[in-house]
Design a protein around this motif. Structure first.
Motif: not given
Ligand SMILES: Cc1cc2nc3c(=O)[nH]c(=O)nc-3n(C[C@H](O)[C@H](O)[C@H](O)COP(=O)(O)OP(=O)(O)OC[C@H]3O[C@@H](n4cnc5c(N)ncnc54)[C@H](O)[C@@H]3O)c2cc1C
Length: 400
Positions: A13-19, A34-40, A155-157, A297-306
Motif C-alpha cells: 500500500v505505502a509503496g504503490c502510493a509513494a511511487a 518488491e520482495r514478493a514475486a507473485g500478485q500481492l 513494512g514493520y521490519r 538525509g537521503r532516506l525517507a520512511l512511509a507507512g508501516d516502515a515509519a
C-alpha cells in the motif's frame, strides 16, 4: 520541483502510493523493489476506512469508488449472556466506515502506478550503503543500483528504517490477533446480523471485531479479528517482530482461539472461528513503534516502515496513504529534495506518534485492562469510549 532518481523499497500500500506521489512530485526515474514475486492481491483479508478519511484520499487522487467496498454505519457491542445467540447488546456507537478487501484495494493502487515507474516484483533489497551523493542498494538478484533518494515503504521490519534509525525496535504489546475470513454464504441466519453493523464482541481480557467485506467478485466475506493474550507456553519467538502467514498456524494456537471463542463470545459470534478453514486463519502478534523521524538525509520512511500503530486505531492503511499525499505536497512545493523531506517529516512525524499513542490507549481499554463489561450500558459505553479515544483520532487523523 523536478528530477531525482528515486527508489522505493516495498510495493504494498505505502509503496504503490509513494511511487504515485514521487511521480506527481516531479521525480523522473522511479524504481519500486518488491520482495514478493507473485500478485500481492491474492493475499490479505479486511480493513475498514473512515468515510471522512476516504473522502480526503479520494479528493487527493489516491482512491476512488471503483474499488469494491461495503458501507457500515453502527458499531454494536455485545457481551456473552448465557445462551442468548447474539449476547446482550451493551450499547451502539456510530461507525461511519467503509470496509475493503485488502487484495482489490492493493490491485487498484497498483493500477495507479504510472507505466514509467520500473516496478520490480521478486526483488528484495538486502543492503543500503550511503555514499556522499547517493544511496547504493544491493538487490537479491546481485545488482547494486544507485539512487539520489530512497523511500522505505518496506513494512514493520524495514531495512531502510534500520539504516535511517537503527535505534528503533518494534515492541511486542503482550497479545496476539487471530484473523480470518470466510464466504458470507456459510453464515447461518444471516438476517440476525444487518450488513451495516460492525460487531465488537467483548470479554474480560480481549474482544473480537467482526464485519463483512467484499470478496472482489460481487459477493461478500465475513472478516474477523480476535485479540487476546496467548497462554504463557505459546512457544512463539515474539521478542523480535514475527508474523505467521495463512497456512502456518499451529493446531495448538488455533485451538486457543477456538477455546476463547467458545467460552467467552456469545454463541453466534463464537461460531465464526469454526466456520473459517484452518488455512484461512492466521496470527498477527501486536507490535508497535514510531520512528523518531520520517526522513534522514537521503532516506525517507512511509507507512508501516515509519510507524506501526495497533490495529484498534482503524487507521493503518489510511496512515500509509496519507503519508504519500503529504510527500506529494512536500515535493510539489519545495525547491529541493532535502527541503521537501524536511517538510514531510515535520508534517507526518507528529501524526505517526499520535496514532501509536492512540493504539496503546485502545489496547489498554480493549484488551489489557478491560472494564467490567457485565455492567456496561449505553451511557457507560459512550463515556468509556470518549475517554479511550480522547482526541477523536479513531480511524485516522484528518488530512491537512
Ligand atoms: C500481502 C499483504 C496483505 C495484507 N493484508 C492486510 C489486510 O488484509 N488487512 C489489513 O488491515 N492489513 C493488511 N496488510 C498490512 C497493511 O497493508 C499495512 O499495515 C498498511 O496498509 C501499511 O502498508 P505498508 O505498505 O506500509 O506495509 P506492508 O503492507 O507491510 O508492505 C511492506 C511491503 O514491503 C515489502 N518488503 C519488505 N521488505 C522488503 C525488502 N527488503 N525489499 C523489497 N521489498 C520488501 C513486503 O513484501 C511488503 O509488500 C497486508 C500487507 C501485505 C504485504
Amino acid at each position: 520541483m523536478r528530477g531525482g532518481r528515486v527508489a522505493i523499497v516495498g510495493g504494498s500500500v505505502a509503496g504503490c502510493a509513494a511511487a504515485l506521489a514521487a511521480h506527481r512530485g516531479g521525480a523522473e526515474g522511479i524504481t519500486v523493489y518488491e520482495r514478493a514475486a507473485g500478485q500481492l492481491a491474492d493475499r490479505g483479508v479486511g480493513l475498514a476506512m473512515h468515510n471522512d478519511r476516504y473522502g480526503e484520499l479520494e479528493a487527493a487522487g489516491y482512491m476512488d469508488a471503483g474499488t469494491p467496498w461495503i458501507q457500515l454505519g453502527r458499531r454494536c457491542w455485545y457481551v456473552r449472556d448465557g445462551s442468548a445467540p447474539l449476547g446482550r447488546l451493551a450499547g451502539v456507537l456510530p461507525f461511519p466506515f467503509r470496509t475493503y478487501n485488502w487484495g482489490p484495494l492493493w490491485r487498484e493502487l497498483r493500477g495507479r502506478v504510472p507505466e514509467s515507474v520500473d516496478f520490480r516484483p521478486g526483488t528484495a533489497i538486502e543492503r543500503l550503503q550511503l555514499t556522499g551523493d547517493a544511496v547504493e542498494l544491493s538487490t537479491s538478484d546481485g545488482r547494486a543500483d544507485r539512487f539520489d533518494f530512497v523511500i522505505g515503504a518496506d513494512g514493520y521490519r524495514s531495512v531502510v528504517r534500520t539504516a535511517a534509525c537503527p535505534e528503533v525496535r518494534p515492541r511486542y504489546a503482550g497479545y496476539l490477533a487471530w484473523r480470518g475470513a470466510f464466504p458470507a454464504e456459510r453464515l447461518p441466519d444471516p438476517g440476525l446480523w444487518p450488513v451495516e453493523d460492525c460487531v465488537y464482541a467483548v470479554f474480560p481480557g480481549g474482544h473480537a471485531v467482526i464485519y463483512r467485506i467484499p470478496d472482489g467478485r460481487g459477493g461478500q466475506r465475513v472478516n474477523w479479528v480476535l485479540y487476546t493474550a496467548p497462554p504463557p507456553d505459546h512457544g512463539l519467538p515474539l521478542d523480535s517482530p514475527t508474523s505467521l502467514p495463512p497456512g502456518t498456524l499451529s493446531d495448538a494456537l488455533r485451538g486457543v482461539a477456538i477455546e476463547v471463542a467458545d467460552t467467552q463470545l456469545p454463541p453466534y459470534w463464537g461460531q465464526l472461528m469454526h466456520l473459517t478453514a484452518p488455512e484461512d486463519t492466521f496470527i498477527q502478534p501486536m507490535y508497535d513503534f514510531t520512528a523518531p523521524r520520517y526522513a534522514a538525509g537521503r532516506l525517507a520512511l512511509a507507512g508501516d516502515a515509519a510507524t506501526v500503530a495497533r490495529p484498534h486505531t482503524g487507521g493503518g492503511a489510511v496512515k500509509a496513504l496519507q503519508d504519500a499525499t503529504a510527500l506529494q505536497t512536500a515535493l510539489a512545493s519545495a525547491a529541493s529534495w532535502p527541503e521537501a523531506l524536511a517538510s514531510y517529516d515535520a508534517v507526518r512525524s507528529p501524526v505517526g506518534r499520535s496514532m501509536v499513542d492512540l493504539g496503546r490507549r485502545l489496547g489498554l481499554g480493549l484488551v489489557q485492562e478491560t472494564p467490567d463489561w457485565r455492567t456496561m450500558d449505553q451511557p457507560g459505553l459512550e463515556q468509556w469510549w470518549q475517554q479511550a479515544d480522547g482526541s477523536g483520532a479513531f480511524g485516522g487523523r484528518r488530512l491537512t
